[in-house]
Design a protein around this motif. Structure first.
Motif, PDB file in Angstrom:
ATOM      1  N   ASP A   8     -34.550  -8.640  21.995  1.00 45.20           N
ATOM      2  CA  ASP A   8     -33.114  -8.651  21.428  1.00 45.20           C
ATOM      3  C   ASP A   8     -31.842  -8.761  22.340  1.00 45.20           C
ATOM      4  O   ASP A   8     -30.694  -7.966  22.127  1.00 45.20           O
ATOM      5  N   ASN A   9     -32.006  -9.129  23.537  1.00 50.81           N
ATOM      6  CA  ASN A   9     -31.030  -9.236  24.685  1.00 50.81           C
ATOM      7  C   ASN A   9     -30.281 -10.763  24.434  1.00 50.81           C
ATOM      8  O   ASN A   9     -30.342 -11.635  25.212  1.00 50.81           O
ATOM      9  N   ASP A  10     -29.546 -10.698  23.293  1.00 49.96           N
ATOM     10  CA  ASP A  10     -29.096 -12.150  22.936  1.00 49.96           C
ATOM     11  C   ASP A  10     -27.983 -12.532  23.769  1.00 49.96           C
ATOM     12  O   ASP A  10     -28.178 -13.766  24.153  1.00 49.96           O
ATOM     13  N   ALA A  11     -27.029 -11.835  24.176  1.00 50.77           N
ATOM     14  CA  ALA A  11     -25.919 -12.343  25.132  1.00 50.77           C
ATOM     15  C   ALA A  11     -26.722 -12.661  26.276  1.00 50.77           C
ATOM     16  O   ALA A  11     -26.213 -14.070  26.815  1.00 50.77           O
ATOM     17  N   LEU A  12     -27.706 -12.187  27.110  1.00 43.96           N
ATOM     18  CA  LEU A  12     -28.240 -12.539  28.200  1.00 43.96           C
ATOM     19  C   LEU A  12     -28.855 -14.079  27.945  1.00 43.96           C
ATOM     20  O   LEU A  12     -28.853 -14.993  28.727  1.00 43.96           O
ATOM     21  N   ALA A  13     -29.804 -13.958  26.791  1.00 35.82           N
ATOM     22  CA  ALA A  13     -30.324 -15.112  26.331  1.00 35.82           C
ATOM     23  C   ALA A  13     -29.573 -16.358  26.314  1.00 35.82           C
ATOM     24  O   ALA A  13     -29.637 -17.569  26.835  1.00 35.82           O
ATOM     25  N   PHE A  14     -28.286 -16.191  25.671  1.00 34.53           N
ATOM     26  CA  PHE A  14     -27.462 -17.203  25.588  1.00 34.53           C
ATOM     27  C   PHE A  14     -26.889 -17.809  26.891  1.00 34.53           C
ATOM     28  O   PHE A  14     -26.978 -19.086  26.940  1.00 34.53           O
ATOM     29  N   LYS A  15     -26.820 -16.722  27.736  1.00 34.73           N
ATOM     30  CA  LYS A  15     -26.135 -17.357  28.957  1.00 34.73           C
ATOM     31  C   LYS A  15     -27.472 -18.316  29.603  1.00 34.73           C
ATOM     32  O   LYS A  15     -27.012 -19.216  30.092  1.00 34.73           O
ATOM     33  N   TRP A  16     -28.641 -17.756  29.492  1.00 31.87           N
ATOM     34  CA  TRP A  16     -29.733 -18.762  30.267  1.00 31.87           C
ATOM     35  C   TRP A  16     -29.885 -20.044  29.229  1.00 31.87           C
ATOM     36  O   TRP A  16     -29.958 -21.070  30.000  1.00 31.87           O
ATOM     37  N   VAL A  17     -29.458 -20.273  27.850  1.00 37.18           N
ATOM     38  CA  VAL A  17     -29.608 -21.360  27.331  1.00 37.18           C
ATOM     39  C   VAL A  17     -28.371 -22.372  27.866  1.00 37.18           C
ATOM     40  O   VAL A  17     -28.781 -23.406  28.114  1.00 37.18           O
ATOM     41  N   MET A  18     -27.141 -21.565  28.039  1.00 38.82           N
ATOM     42  CA  MET A  18     -26.077 -22.485  28.401  1.00 38.82           C
ATOM     43  C   MET A  18     -26.308 -23.255  29.792  1.00 38.82           C
ATOM     44  O   MET A  18     -26.267 -24.389  30.042  1.00 38.82           O
ATOM     45  N   ILE A  19     -27.203 -22.297  30.758  1.00 38.34           N
ATOM     46  CA  ILE A  19     -27.421 -23.063  32.158  1.00 38.34           C
ATOM     47  C   ILE A  19     -28.382 -23.914  31.953  1.00 38.34           C
ATOM     48  O   ILE A  19     -28.261 -25.008  32.576  1.00 38.34           O
ATOM     49  N   ASN A  20     -29.507 -23.679  31.063  1.00 33.86           N
ATOM     50  CA  ASN A  20     -30.270 -24.863  30.847  1.00 33.86           C
ATOM     51  C   ASN A  20     -29.707 -25.988  30.268  1.00 33.86           C
ATOM     52  O   ASN A  20     -30.081 -27.214  30.787  1.00 33.86           O
ATOM     53  N   ILE A  21     -28.799 -26.106  29.421  1.00 33.00           N
ATOM     54  CA  ILE A  21     -28.335 -27.184  28.903  1.00 33.00           C
ATOM     55  C   ILE A  21     -27.474 -27.959  29.752  1.00 33.00           C
ATOM     56  O   ILE A  21     -27.348 -29.056  30.002  1.00 33.00           O
ATOM     57  N   ALA A  22     -26.640 -26.948  30.624  1.00 35.00           N
ATOM     58  CA  ALA A  22     -25.899 -27.708  31.473  1.00 35.00           C
ATOM     59  C   ALA A  22     -26.692 -28.441  32.761  1.00 35.00           C
ATOM     60  O   ALA A  22     -26.422 -29.700  33.164  1.00 35.00           O
ATOM     61  N   ILE A  23     -27.816 -28.024  32.901  1.00 32.71           N
ATOM     62  CA  ILE A  23     -28.767 -28.795  34.042  1.00 32.71           C
ATOM     63  C   ILE A  23     -29.330 -29.933  33.425  1.00 32.71           C
ATOM     64  O   ILE A  23     -29.202 -31.075  33.882  1.00 32.71           O
ATOM     65  N   SER A  24     -29.822 -29.955  32.203  1.00 38.73           N
ATOM     66  CA  SER A  24     -30.248 -31.098  31.281  1.00 38.73           C
ATOM     67  C   SER A  24     -29.315 -32.033  31.443  1.00 38.73           C
ATOM     68  O   SER A  24     -29.651 -33.346  31.472  1.00 38.73           O
ATOM     69  N   PHE A  25     -28.084 -31.681  30.982  1.00 39.69           N
ATOM     70  CA  PHE A  25     -26.919 -32.615  30.913  1.00 39.69           C
ATOM     71  C   PHE A  25     -26.797 -33.369  32.060  1.00 39.69           C
ATOM     72  O   PHE A  25     -26.668 -34.660  31.909  1.00 39.69           O
TER      73      PHE A  25
END
Lengths: 226, 349
Positions: free
Chosen positions: A187-204
């Motif tokens: 349930d650590n949604d905020a931090l999960a979201f950060k990592w998701v954005m990092i992952n999307i940025a790298i994949s992009f």
């Protein structure tokens, strides 16, 4: 914020890309020369990890690398090391899963190679290894680089087989993908979201690089044809 | 300076059977597309492996199935000029030629390359890459690269097929000059009889994978001997034939004609060939006169091509192709006579 998952993911992806790069090129090169039946069979076997669920790959890897299994037990007995549940265990998973991408793009690039160039080299007295390194590889460079970048991206995003082989230990085996799952589960949604954005940025960025390489390759082919 | 080839190779339904020996002159392999010419060259260069036979260059065995000898292309010293030239796209002109010199004397590689650049007038474009060159320049680079590798034989595979026709003539002159400076075995493969006649001394006809005996070019064009050879040498008119009852005469049943020949007609004759340019207008009743009517007239660039129906011919008999300068053609379709000299009738087995 603990950056360990980013560091761990990048080093796993980098090492696994290094391994699949050479392994993929040489498989593509030598399998292209084998008789048709063998080629068809090897092709299927080597492409299988691309379509199998990563959990199935993970299961199969555990069947041979687990501490009580054939290779795992032997390594444990001889080197006193477990092959699973360490940070580098994930490399086994990412190599197997990303290998088909490298293999297939390299094979596609080699198939586009004009065989007359190799024949010309041979009749000029150039050795086969000179022809491979100085003529064939440079000719197929863009396609092979695109394959390497793709397999890097795939290794970076690997979750299923990685979680089975390396598990999730914060600061030891955590990668971006396993961290996102763990954070969401707790349930650590905020931090999960950060990592998701990092992952999307790298994949992009990675996919942009692939597109650029492929466009350059196409442009070069057109110049050659003209 | 000789190349001996006697090989067989089967590829699916295609069967290659090549047998010839070349001497000091350029040997031509003349045949239609897909008849096995390129395959033969590839076997000589070592790119393809024959099923059986023997290949020897200046007494050096390159391939011998009986003795289990099969030298790699690298050790054969046979230069191959590919149809599309096969220049390495990632290298400059200089580097391309340097690869040729690579395997030979490493020490004087630069001099060797410089020498070839000068010889083929490439010094000014030595820094360019293949895609920046014209077709003719690419061909010269490919040739320079081959010469730098110091081969004992050079094989030319349809050297002008990749070029526009208006460029060909100048290049042909340059290529024949460059080849003249090469002292080794030369083989020239083409389907173009004019190109072959201008550049080669001896000709080996190849049909459906089989070679015919090597012949001196004038002898071949004067008496091709077979329909295939006549066709490849550019003969356009054919008619079924058999020996007549009178010596030195041939009967053409389809045209209902009996023509005089210079030599005795062999008993196994099947057809006669008549070249367009050996036909002349004549008066009726002249020796070997053929009375005709015009079936069709087609205007060409400099002449009018007339398709003539031989008078008294059987229905369905082949028409006779004849050409007239435009000035001599009035456009009427009146009957007239044409004549063929006895020595110009090709007797084909």
């Amino acid at each position: 914020m603990d950056w360990y998952p980013l560091y761990n993911s990048l080093r796993i992806a980098a090492i696994s890309t290094f391994v699949t790069f050479f392994f993929g090129i040489f498989s593509a090169y030598y399998i292209a020369k084998t008789p048709r039946v063998i080629k068809g069979l090897l092709d299927v076997v080597l492409t299988l990890p691309l379509v199998l669920p990563p959990t199935v790959v993970g299961y199969l890897l555990l069947r041979v690398l687990g501490p009580k299994r054939l290779i795992g037990a032997w390594v444990l007995a001889v080197f006193d090391t477990k092959l699973v549940m360490t940070w580098w265990s994930a490399i086994f998973a990412t190599v197997v899963v990303s290998f088909p991408l490298m293999y297939r793009t390299a094979r596609g690039a080699f198939e586009a190679f004009d065989p007359a160039l190799a024949y010309a080299g041979q009749t000029l007295g150039l050795s086969n290894s000179y022809i491979f390194w100085r003529i064939r590889l440079p000719y197929c460079r863009q396609g092979i680089l695109a394959g390497a970048v793709l397999s890097f991206a795939r290794a970076l995003g690997e979750y299923g087989a990685t979680s089975m082989l390396a598990g999730y230990t914060p600061g030891r085996t955590a990668t971006i993908s396993t961290t996102v799952y763990q954070l969401w589960r707790t349930d650590n949604d905020a931090l999960a979201f950060k990592w998701v954005m990092i992952n999307i940025a790298i994949s992009f960025v990675v996919l942009m690089a692939v597109n650029m390489l492929e466009r350059r390759e196409r442009a070069q082919k057109e110049v050659r044809r003209a | 300076m000789s190349l001996y080839v006697d090989i067989e190779k089967t590829l699916g339904a295609f069967h290659l059977r090549a047998q010839f020996e070349s001497g000091a002159q350029t040997l031509a392999l003349l045949g239609a597309s897909g008849c096995g010419k390129s395959m033969t060259l590839k076997c000589i260069a070592g790119i393809e492996t024959p099923d059986a036979g023997r290949i020897a260059l200046d007494g050096r065995v390159l391939f011998d199935s009986a003795a289990h000898i099969n030298l790699s292309p690298q050790r054969r010293r046979v230069g191959y000029l590919f149809q599309q030239y096969a220049l390495f796209p990632n290298m400059t002109v200089f580097q391309n030629i340097a690869t040729g010199a690579h395997a030979r004397h490493k020490a004087r590689r630069r001099e060797s390359v410089a020498e070839k650049l000068a010889m083929l007038r490439l010094s000014d474009i030595a820094h360019l890459r293949p895609h920046q060159l014209s077709g003719g320049q690419q061909q010269r680079v490919a040739l320079a690269r081959i010469l730098a590798s110091e081969p004992q034989a050079i094989l030319l595979d349809e050297p002008f097929s990749a070029l526009d026709s208006y460029l060909k003539w100048q290049l042909e002159l340059e290529l024949s000059d460059a080849l003249a400076a090469f002292h080794g075995v030369r083989m020239w493969v083409s389907h173009d009889r004019d190109e072959i006649f201008r550049n080669c001394g001896e000709i080996c006809i190849m049909e459906e994978g089989k070679t015919q005996p090597v012949r001196e070019k004038h002898a071949l064009f004067d008496s091709p001997g077979t329909v295939g050879a006549a066709r490849l040498s550019g003969c356009k008119n054919y008619a079924a034939a058999r020996p007549a009852s009178i010596p030195r005469h041939v009967t053409l049943p389809e045209w209902n004609l009996c023509l005089e020949t210079e030599e005795d007609v062999p008993p196994d004759i099947c057809q006669v060939g008549i070249r367009v340019h050996s036909l002349r207008l004549c008066e009726p009743g002249a020796p070997n006169a053929i009375p005709c009517t015009v079936a069709r007239a087609v205007e060409d660039v400099l002449s009018v091509i007339l398709m003539l129906r031989v008078q008294g011919a059987l229905p369905g008999a082949p028409l006779l192709r004849f050409e007239l300068p435009k000035a001599q053609w009035q456009g009427d379709s009146a009957a007239f006579c044409i004549q063929i000299c006895p020595k110009d009738i090709l007797l084909l087995g």
